[in-house]
Design a protein around this motif. Structure first.
Motif, short mmCIF file in Angstrom:
data_model
loop_
_atom_site.label_atom_id
_atom_site.label_comp_id
_atom_site.label_asym_id
_atom_site.label_seq_id
_atom_site.Cartn_x
_atom_site.Cartn_y
_atom_site.Cartn_z
N TYR A 58 0.86 -1.19 0.00
CA TYR A 58 0.00 0.00 0.00
C TYR A 58 0.89 1.24 0.00
CZ TYR A 58 -3.90 3.05 1.43
OH TYR A 58 -4.87 4.03 1.50
N HIS A 59 0.61 2.19 -0.91
CA HIS A 59 1.48 3.35 -1.10
C HIS A 59 0.75 4.67 -0.85
CE1 HIS A 59 3.57 0.14 -3.19
NE2 HIS A 59 4.66 0.89 -3.21
N SER A 60 1.53 5.61 -0.35
CA SER A 60 1.05 6.99 -0.27
C SER A 60 1.23 7.66 -1.64
CB SER A 60 1.82 7.75 0.81
OG SER A 60 1.57 7.17 2.07
N LEU A 61 0.81 8.91 -1.74
CA LEU A 61 0.80 9.62 -3.02
C LEU A 61 2.01 10.52 -3.20
CD1 LEU A 61 -2.97 10.65 -2.96
CD2 LEU A 61 -1.96 8.55 -3.89
N THR A 62 2.44 11.18 -2.12
CA THR A 62 3.53 12.15 -2.19
C THR A 62 3.87 12.57 -0.76
OG1 THR A 62 4.25 14.23 -3.24
CG2 THR A 62 1.97 14.12 -2.46
N HIS A 63 4.59 13.66 -0.62
CA HIS A 63 4.86 14.31 0.66
C HIS A 63 4.52 15.79 0.51
CE1 HIS A 63 6.92 10.81 2.32
NE2 HIS A 63 7.72 10.77 1.25
N PRO A 64 4.17 16.50 1.57
CA PRO A 64 4.00 16.06 2.95
C PRO A 64 2.59 15.53 3.21
CG PRO A 64 3.76 18.43 2.85
CD PRO A 64 4.06 17.97 1.44
N SER A 65 2.05 15.81 4.40
CA SER A 65 0.78 15.20 4.81
C SER A 65 -0.41 15.63 3.95
CB SER A 65 0.47 15.57 6.27
OG SER A 65 1.35 14.94 7.15
N GLN A 66 -0.63 16.93 3.83
CA GLN A 66 -1.90 17.42 3.31
C GLN A 66 -2.28 16.90 1.93
OE1 GLN A 66 -4.41 21.50 3.69
NE2 GLN A 66 -2.31 21.76 3.01
N PRO A 67 -1.37 16.84 0.96
CA PRO A 67 -1.79 16.33 -0.34
C PRO A 67 -2.30 14.90 -0.29
CG PRO A 67 0.61 16.63 -0.24
CD PRO A 67 0.02 17.34 0.93
N ASN A 68 -1.80 14.10 0.63
CA ASN A 68 -2.31 12.74 0.76
C ASN A 68 -3.75 12.74 1.27
OD1 ASN A 68 0.04 10.80 0.19
ND2 ASN A 68 0.97 12.31 1.54
N TYR A 69 -4.03 13.60 2.23
CA TYR A 69 -5.39 13.68 2.76
C TYR A 69 -6.37 14.15 1.70
CZ TYR A 69 -3.93 12.95 7.63
OH TYR A 69 -3.46 12.41 8.81
N ILE A 70 -6.03 15.24 1.01
CA ILE A 70 -7.00 15.77 0.05
C ILE A 70 -7.15 14.86 -1.16
CG2 ILE A 70 -6.56 18.15 0.81
CD1 ILE A 70 -5.27 18.51 -2.08
#
Length: 407
Positions: free
Chosen positions: A87-99
């Motif tokens: 399972y992967h995140s999208l980028t850094h930092p936090s906020q772009p992953n949340y939105i």
């Protein structure tokens, strides 16, 4: 001074009821006044899903996969469900992953600043409401329902316990302009009130505060909080009503390795035969969207949600087959550690235009098409479109066409 991300497109939303960011004051008297009058709603629906009838999403913070799975409390939770090992995140930092997790794109964002996203950018909320499915957010230490401020400090120790950047719905003007939508973005204490009253929504996003989630503490604190929160609920029939729980992290901590994070699926919606197992399928935060769309046979947003893998235990019920990453860049060479250009990117050059959704995209064997209201809002808009139905998503080193960073 925090930057305010404003856009150039004309707003197009049918939920407007007020000016966005009305409730941002943090002075003690302002908070007390707003808290006394804040509208709070707990709508209840019972729309049957193909694999689950309720989804609870819990996000923790900034931890590498190996460190997270090594925590004894998270390891205990993993034994109660299915561990998603790829399972992967999208980028850094936090906020772009949340939105990005609720809209299907982070739109180039590479910061945690105060952000307002155009009202014609839709989210999972539009899809849920289109099918009459209740939703809500529970934010630990949020001062009152519908608070739109940048942060709210703990009144005893001065820590930034609640932060807007970890509240995905409020950054979208389509939500911030609707009093009824703000009214279901609530403090975590209302979760227990809704639990007692049997008024929990069918889709919920749960955000611990900056200490509980590990951001300002450590993985031991985050693991302890998560088990303490979930363990009683796993045996609570008021909560476990064909419920699927996703526990994951916004991003990893080490920017020099692939941005892979721990994710665990729990709850009574997990088949007994899968408890304690692993799923090695490639997923990312867009899979949260794809899974919700498949489960309730929703429309789509026409963005990266269309091609994302549906969680296999859900796909087994919906007919969505997991796919493997296939070039042109091998998955091993994709790190997802930087953002491409876009309207929310404050640093790199390149296109600042909002990309349009792919209005002709379909998935789920042709069953799921783009939400009609999205088609109406974007039909004829000359905005470039870079979304397709492929699994492969871009990152800063491999940007979408027309959105390469420039010096």
């Amino acid at each position: 001074m925090r930057s305010f991300i404003l856009s150039t497109l004309v707003l197009a939303t049918n939920v407007a009821a007020q000016a966005e960011n009305t409730y941002t004051a943090t002075a003690t008297s302002d908070v007390a006044k707003a808290a006394a009058t804040a509208k709070t709603l707990s709508p209840v629906t019972h729309v049957k899903g193909k694999a689950f009838d309720r989804l609870a999403i819990v996000w923790l913070e900034n931890t590498d996969y190996d460190m997270a799975i090594g925590d004894p409390n998270l390891a205990w939770l993993a034994k109660k469900g299915v561990t998603l090992t790829n399972y992967h995140s999208l980028t850094h930092p936090s906020q772009p992953n949340y939105i990005g997790s609720i809209s299907g794109d982070y739109l180039g964002m590479q910061h945690d600043d105060f952000t307002q996203i155009d009202g014609n950018v839709s989210t999972v909320i539009d899809l849920l409401e289109d099918k009459g499915i209740s939703w809500g957010e529970y934010q630990e230490d949020m001062p009152y329902s519908g608070f739109e401020g940048f942060a709210y400090v703990n009144q005893q120790n001065g820590k930034n316990d609640y932060v807007r950047k970890h509240n995905p719905a409020v950054s979208y003007n389509a939500n911030a302009r609707s009093l009824d939508r703000l009214a279901v973005i609530k403090n975590l204490t209302t979760f227990y009130k809704d639990l007692a009253a049997n008024t929990l929504p069918q889709w919920m996003f749960i955000t611990p505060n900056m200490t509980s989630d590990g951001h300002d503490s450590d993985i031991t604190t985050a693991g302890t909080w998560t088990r303490s929160f979930l363990e009683p609920l796993l045996n609570d029939k008021r909560f476990m009503q064909n419920t699927l729980v996703l526990v994951t992290f916004d991003e990893n901590e080490t920017y020099t390795i692939q941005n892979r994070v721990l994710a665990i699926l729990l709850g009574d919606a997990v088949p007994a035969s899968l408890v304690g197992t692993q799923d090695d399928t490639y997923y990312n935060h867009y899979s949260e969207l794809a899974t919700v769309e498949a489960n309730w046979d929703l429309h789509t947003l026409g963005r990266w949600d269309v091609g994302a893998n549906v969680f296999k235990l859900v796909g087994d019920k919906t007919g969505d087959k997991p796919r493997s990453w296939s070039g042109p860049v091998p998955l091993a060479d994709m790190y997802f550690n930087s953002s491409y250009a876009g309207p929310l990117n404050e640093e790199v050059g390149g296109s600042k235009r909002y990309p349009g959704p792919n209005l002709t995209s379909v998935c789920g064997g042709g069953r799921r098409t783009v939400l009609p209201s999205i088609k109406k809002a974007w039909q004829g808009n000359p905005a470039p479109v870079y979304y397709d139905s492929g699994l492969e998503v871009p990152d800063g080193q491999h940007p979408p066409a027309g959105y390469a960073p420039t010096s």
